[in-house]
Motif scaffolding. Sequence first.
Motif, short mmCIF file in Angstrom:
data_model
loop_
_atom_site.label_atom_id
_atom_site.label_comp_id
_atom_site.label_asym_id
_atom_site.label_seq_id
_atom_site.Cartn_x
_atom_site.Cartn_y
_atom_site.Cartn_z
N ALA A 100 -6.17 -1.35 2.44
CA ALA A 100 -4.24 -2.37 2.02
C ALA A 100 -4.86 -2.09 0.03
O ALA A 100 -4.03 -1.63 -0.14
CB ALA A 100 -4.16 -3.32 2.34
N ALA A 101 -5.94 -2.76 -0.19
CA ALA A 101 -5.88 -2.86 -1.35
C ALA A 101 -7.00 -1.52 -1.68
O ALA A 101 -6.22 -0.91 -2.58
CB ALA A 101 -7.88 -3.52 -1.98
N GLY A 102 -7.31 -0.28 -1.11
CA GLY A 102 -7.34 1.00 -1.36
C GLY A 102 -6.11 1.59 -1.30
O GLY A 102 -5.98 2.20 -2.39
N CYS A 103 -5.48 1.07 -0.72
CA CYS A 103 -3.93 2.06 -0.78
C CYS A 103 -3.50 1.54 -2.71
O CYS A 103 -2.68 2.72 -2.96
CB CYS A 103 -2.72 1.51 0.29
SG CYS A 103 -3.37 2.10 1.98
N MET A 104 -3.26 0.48 -2.38
CA MET A 104 -2.77 -0.45 -3.85
C MET A 104 -3.64 -0.39 -5.13
O MET A 104 -2.95 0.19 -5.75
CB MET A 104 -2.57 -2.31 -3.55
CG MET A 104 -1.58 -2.75 -2.26
SD MET A 104 -2.54 -4.32 -2.94
CE MET A 104 -0.85 -4.78 -1.06
N SER A 105 -4.14 0.80 -4.91
CA SER A 105 -5.21 0.78 -6.03
C SER A 105 -4.62 2.21 -6.22
O SER A 105 -5.17 2.87 -7.70
CB SER A 105 -6.56 1.48 -5.58
OG SER A 105 -6.94 2.11 -4.98
N LEU A 106 -3.81 2.48 -5.74
CA LEU A 106 -2.94 4.27 -6.38
C LEU A 106 -2.21 3.63 -7.60
O LEU A 106 -1.11 4.50 -8.09
CB LEU A 106 -1.98 5.17 -5.44
CG LEU A 106 -3.08 5.35 -4.29
CD1 LEU A 106 -2.63 6.12 -3.16
CD2 LEU A 106 -4.24 6.88 -4.83
N GLY A 107 -1.21 2.45 -7.36
CA GLY A 107 -0.55 1.95 -8.11
C GLY A 107 -0.41 1.72 -9.55
O GLY A 107 -1.33 1.69 -9.89
N SER A 108 0.65 1.22 -9.50
CA SER A 108 0.12 0.67 -10.98
C SER A 108 -0.63 -1.01 -11.11
O SER A 108 -1.49 -1.49 -10.11
CB SER A 108 1.80 -0.27 -11.52
OG SER A 108 1.61 -1.34 -10.74
N PHE A 109 -1.31 -1.34 -12.03
CA PHE A 109 -2.34 -2.41 -12.26
C PHE A 109 -2.04 -3.46 -11.92
O PHE A 109 -3.13 -4.07 -11.37
CB PHE A 109 -2.52 -2.81 -13.89
CG PHE A 109 -2.99 -1.30 -14.77
CD1 PHE A 109 -4.28 -1.10 -14.22
CD2 PHE A 109 -3.13 -0.71 -15.27
CE1 PHE A 109 -5.34 -0.13 -14.75
CE2 PHE A 109 -3.81 0.51 -16.33
CZ PHE A 109 -4.61 0.80 -15.71
N LYS A 110 -1.16 -4.15 -11.90
CA LYS A 110 -0.45 -5.13 -11.53
C LYS A 110 0.45 -4.75 -9.31
O LYS A 110 -1.07 -5.91 -9.16
CB LYS A 110 0.98 -5.50 -11.55
CG LYS A 110 1.59 -7.18 -11.26
CD LYS A 110 2.79 -7.77 -12.17
CE LYS A 110 3.29 -9.10 -11.24
NZ LYS A 110 5.07 -9.53 -11.67
N LEU A 111 0.23 -4.11 -9.29
CA LEU A 111 -0.31 -3.88 -8.01
C LEU A 111 -1.78 -3.69 -7.49
O LEU A 111 -2.00 -4.00 -6.44
CB LEU A 111 0.48 -2.48 -7.20
CG LEU A 111 0.85 -2.36 -5.72
CD1 LEU A 111 1.47 -3.25 -4.89
CD2 LEU A 111 1.41 -1.09 -5.91
N ARG A 112 -2.25 -3.21 -8.64
CA ARG A 112 -4.08 -2.88 -8.11
C ARG A 112 -5.03 -4.84 -8.00
O ARG A 112 -5.18 -4.27 -7.42
CB ARG A 112 -4.26 -2.22 -9.26
CG ARG A 112 -3.94 -0.92 -9.58
CD ARG A 112 -5.12 0.24 -10.16
NE ARG A 112 -4.12 1.06 -10.15
CZ ARG A 112 -5.36 2.79 -11.01
NH1 ARG A 112 -5.91 2.36 -11.47
NH2 ARG A 112 -4.59 3.77 -10.70
N ARG A 113 -4.46 -5.05 -9.12
CA ARG A 113 -4.83 -6.72 -8.88
C ARG A 113 -4.19 -7.23 -7.56
O ARG A 113 -5.57 -8.07 -7.23
CB ARG A 113 -4.36 -7.23 -10.23
CG ARG A 113 -4.88 -8.08 -10.97
CD ARG A 113 -4.38 -8.59 -12.21
NE ARG A 113 -4.33 -8.05 -13.45
CZ ARG A 113 -3.40 -7.08 -14.20
NH1 ARG A 113 -2.17 -8.13 -13.31
NH2 ARG A 113 -3.97 -6.72 -14.99
N LEU A 114 -2.67 -7.15 -7.20
CA LEU A 114 -3.07 -7.68 -5.96
C LEU A 114 -3.67 -7.43 -4.81
O LEU A 114 -4.07 -8.30 -4.67
CB LEU A 114 -1.31 -7.30 -5.56
CG LEU A 114 -0.63 -8.05 -4.30
CD1 LEU A 114 -0.43 -9.49 -4.33
CD2 LEU A 114 0.25 -7.68 -4.09
#
Lengths: 484, 319
Positions: A100-114
């Motif tokens: 899930a984090a790997g997928c989120m790392s494609l988004g904005s910094f806020k998403l990555r941080r989450l």
Amino acid sequence: MHEEKQLKSMKGRITDFLYYLYRIVIIIFAISLFIPSFNPARICGMVNGNMSLFTSGVSYSALTQSITRAVNRGWVQESTFVLLFISSLLSCLGIFSAVAAGCMSLGSFKLRRLGHYIVLIGTFVGYLGLGGALIAYNQVSKTSNTDWVQPMFPNGVYIIGAMFTIVLVLTIVLLYLIPKPNKNEVYSLEAKYKLFLILMPFIALTFVFSYLPLWGWRYAFFDYKAGGTLSWENFVGFKWFTILFQNKATRNDIVKVMQNTLAMSALGLSTSWCAMAFAIFLCEIKNMRIRRFIQTCTTIPNFISWVLVYSFACTIFATDGLISNLIVRNGGTAVNFLMNGDHIWLKMLAWGMWKGIGWSAIVYIAGISGIDQQLYEAATVDGAGRFQKMWHVTVPGLLPTFFVLFLMGVAGILSNGLDQYLVFENPNNTQDIKVLDLYVYKLGIDQGNIPISTVIGMVKSLVSVTLLFIANKLSKIIRGNTII
Amino acid sequence: MKINLANKKNEKKQLKSSGPKYHLHPGDVIFNILNYSFFIIFTIACIFPFYYLFINTISDNDLVRKGAITLIPKGLHLKNYISLKNVNDLMTSFMVSVSRTVLGTGLMVAASGLVGFVVTKKEMWGRSLWYRFIVITMYFNAGMIPWYLNMSMVGLTDNFLGYIIPGIVAPYNIILVKTYIESIPAELEESAYIDGATYINVFTKIIWPLSKPILATIAIFGAVGHWNSFTDSLILMQNDASLHTLQHRLYTYLNETSNIGAIMRSGTGQLSAADQALLLNSKTIKYTISMVTVLPILFVYPFMQRYFEKGIMLGAVKG
């Protein structure tokens, strides 16, 4: 000022690089979920060596399929395996959080941080799971019957643990590297990645069910027995490949099987024009209602399974079938025609035609209705008769379609399919009916001879792909158009 | 469709108008007789087994056993169908087949629709790469044994999901749907995006309803495939007979050479006289089970026919 900018871009470059690394590590991590030798839940010989962490974590029944005896005798506690199951599940959850984090790392910094926060929790959960597996191992190793239980240290704990550690370290570094939170930030994801993430589950499914089986080709190089494991000790190189040719019994089998396969494919190919003829003559029936009716009735057999075809064959040709009934009524004795092993290639061809010809004809019927009517009119003016029109107008119009289907048939010359031959097989005809697919099934599934059947399947796949490429090239040369 | 209809009308008109002028040469007559005879014989060969099976299941069992039923049913009754409830595990298998067909087809169609839609979006990251990654799997496979080992590795042997999950991504159907979606005017979507719709909104509100013809086509072919599927049950569900599909069960019964009593719940002692008679009559049982297996196909067949040519012609389109 200038220096600061440069530093920033330097920092940005490192961050980008680390994110690539991070995603690659996570993909490898996700794949290792399916690799049996990385399974931290394999704490004893009773846990199937063919089982991955994923299976251990989602299916309690698969995990405990062979422990019943040991539990009944009191050699192990069932609670140990409940603990093991929960531990595996927790490890799986840990890996899922990383994905899930790997997928989120494609988004904005806020998403990555989450995503990073999720992975921090996930890693903790994952470590808990690995710890649980170690406790379970500890309990199992105290068993009174080591011969039966075969406790073994789960090396997967180290591997999965190391991966969790790598992900954890990367996460912490990245959390430090990305800009500090600020109020104006939103959760967002670029459209191109959004679309990719929608597609990703399906890519994963394709990978697991179409690409991962290729990894199973390694069984061809090991001396593997069902339920055992692969290790360098039973690595045999190309032994099975040479055995196919050196062992006389196997070689005879293969020669016979190849004869059957090629003969039946050749028969099928050499009669493939029949569907075209069927369509052409069917279109000579000018009454639309009758033509529709015939088309409907002759297409039905295509939609029933081979088991049902066999059932039909029994009702007509078996000892208590229709034909025997008629013979008996006229004073003869009942015969089971299905047990007769003569001319089995032709019989299989006939069943195949009965089932498939109406269906195969549909594509040609559609082709005929696409032929320009003016051509027929012109031919009539020139004095062409019925057969001349068929031969000089209809057939050339259908040839491209025929050509493509024929080439596809050539590419599939080794794949006769399993169903038909399996249902019609019996002791009297088994010699002549055994095609490659049936042989592999009998060898691998019935007799459990995994390595040799893998070798045969592997060679078959490679030859089929090569044939397909050749057919494609031929089509390109002859028609200037590819078929795939 | 409209063009087709117009063609048909024209054809009819032509037939009518050319009717009186049409001279029949002796050669034509002979040709027609031969042609019609061939097709009539072949048609009978195709549907007679269905008919013969059916009349044998509804005729008097004694007559059937003697082999007295050939063309006309005698002593009509439906007891055979009612007695099927006493056949071991038949109901379970029926439910397995029905649920795998419904679930498997539903998920396959939904997935094909979604994937077909997503791969038409040019802005997707790595679009053509991923599309090829999926579609190329049509042309190779690892072989039966590696596939089986893989299924056991991911825990889908002796597991109902083993019927469903591997079939979700169907490359060929994805190509069909993608081609169809590409033919839908792009303006429809674009205006929705301008109004602030998300991809999922556009998919569920615009693309899905407009693609219904192609989705129905793949649904019907998928459902028939699931219903008829037999080898996956044979290979994957070796240790759990309660997961065998109806086709697999039928195969088992057809090969049952020993006393048919083995497949009936004979141990309960609650069999009625009629069932006792049936016990002795393995033939009718096999016939009736075959009939039950074939009936769903015959029921959906009229609906399928509409999609035959459409499906096949679309199949000519490359990926």
